[in-house]
Design an enzyme around this catalytic site. Structure first.
Site, short mmCIF file in Angstrom:
data_model
loop_
_atom_site.label_atom_id
_atom_site.label_comp_id
_atom_site.label_asym_id
_atom_site.label_seq_id
_atom_site.Cartn_x
_atom_site.Cartn_y
_atom_site.Cartn_z
N GLY A 1 0.84 -1.19 0.00
CA GLY A 1 0.00 0.00 0.00
C GLY A 1 0.87 1.24 0.00
N GLN B 1 3.04 9.83 1.34
CA GLN B 1 4.34 9.15 1.44
C GLN B 1 5.28 9.48 0.28
OE1 GLN B 1 2.49 5.10 2.26
NE2 GLN B 1 4.39 5.01 3.41
N CYS C 1 5.83 0.00 7.63
CA CYS C 1 5.46 1.13 6.78
C CYS C 1 6.69 1.54 5.98
CB CYS C 1 5.00 2.28 7.67
SG CYS C 1 4.58 3.77 6.75
N LEU C 2 6.49 1.82 4.70
CA LEU C 2 7.62 2.21 3.83
C LEU C 2 8.28 3.50 4.32
CD1 LEU C 2 6.05 1.49 0.31
CD2 LEU C 2 7.73 0.09 1.53
N HIS D 1 -4.55 1.31 7.44
CA HIS D 1 -3.21 1.91 7.43
C HIS D 1 -3.14 3.07 6.43
CE1 HIS D 1 1.33 1.34 7.78
NE2 HIS D 1 1.22 2.15 6.75
N GLU D 2 -3.64 2.85 5.21
CA GLU D 2 -3.53 3.89 4.17
C GLU D 2 -4.49 5.06 4.44
OE1 GLU D 2 -0.92 3.65 2.56
OE2 GLU D 2 -0.61 1.51 2.94
N HIS E 1 -2.92 7.25 6.96
CA HIS E 1 -1.88 8.11 6.36
C HIS E 1 -2.48 9.42 5.86
CE1 HIS E 1 2.06 6.34 6.18
NE2 HIS E 1 1.64 5.19 5.71
ZN ZN Z 1 2.56 3.35 5.78
#
Ligand code: ZN
Length: 169
Positions: A46, A51, A93-94, A135-136, A139
């Site tokens: 995701g 991000q 998380c990236l 999660h997304e 964000h």
């Molecule tokens: Zn994330």
């Protein structure tokens, strides 16, 4: 085009993103394609626009990591409308590379969002997909998964990140 992933510490990650108001434009199509490309390049399931430093309510998800075209999901202006059950599993998380923590989430989640043409749809996911929806969407509200773990663990992660940043990593 592959965007660079913004890392924890950049204020864009903790700022609520703005709603998308223009749909079905070549710019939006290109942006969504680039988001998928950037997510696959980073091997994520995701990615939220924040991000890659773009404060717009757009997220992409593909829990098959590019294996299955039908698993590609685009969420524009998403909101969580229903949550049921509980699951606890490791989440990463990236934007916080190298860290994974156990996070308790709902197990079945319904999201309402718009597609690239602006059409409103609802989608229900379980387990990993439910986790990705939460999660997304978080964000896009400027919220990171570490807000769901204990303050002690959160401070430990923040300290480690500051230390890594000082060492120039
Ligand atoms: Zn994330």
């Amino acid at each position: 085009m592959v965007y660079k992933i913004v890392k924890f510490g950049d204020p864009v990650l903790e700022t609520p993103a703005a709603a998308v108001t223009e749909f079905d434009t070549p710019e939006l199509r290109k942006f969504v394609d680039d988001m998928f490309e950037s997510m696959y390049a980073a091997k994520g399931v995701g990615l939220a626009a924040t991000q890659i430093g773009v404060s717009q309510r757009v997220a992409v998800i593909d829990i098959s990591l590019g294996e299955n075209e039908n698993d590609k999901i685009v969420l524009i202006n998403p909101e969580i409308i229903k949550t049921e059950g509980r699951q606890t599993s490791e989440e990463g998380c990236l934007s916080l590379p190298g860290f994974r923590e156990s996070v308790r989430r709902a197990n079945r989640v319904t999201v309402r969002a718009q597609d690239i043409k602006g059409k409103v749809f609802e989608m229900t996911g379980e387990e990993l997909l439910a986790r990705a929806f939460l999660h997304e969407t978080d964000h896009l509200y400027g919220k990171l998964y570490i807000s769901h773990i204990s303050p002690l663990k959160r401070d430990l992660i923040k300290r480690k990140i500051r230390k890594l940043a000082k060492q120039g990593e």
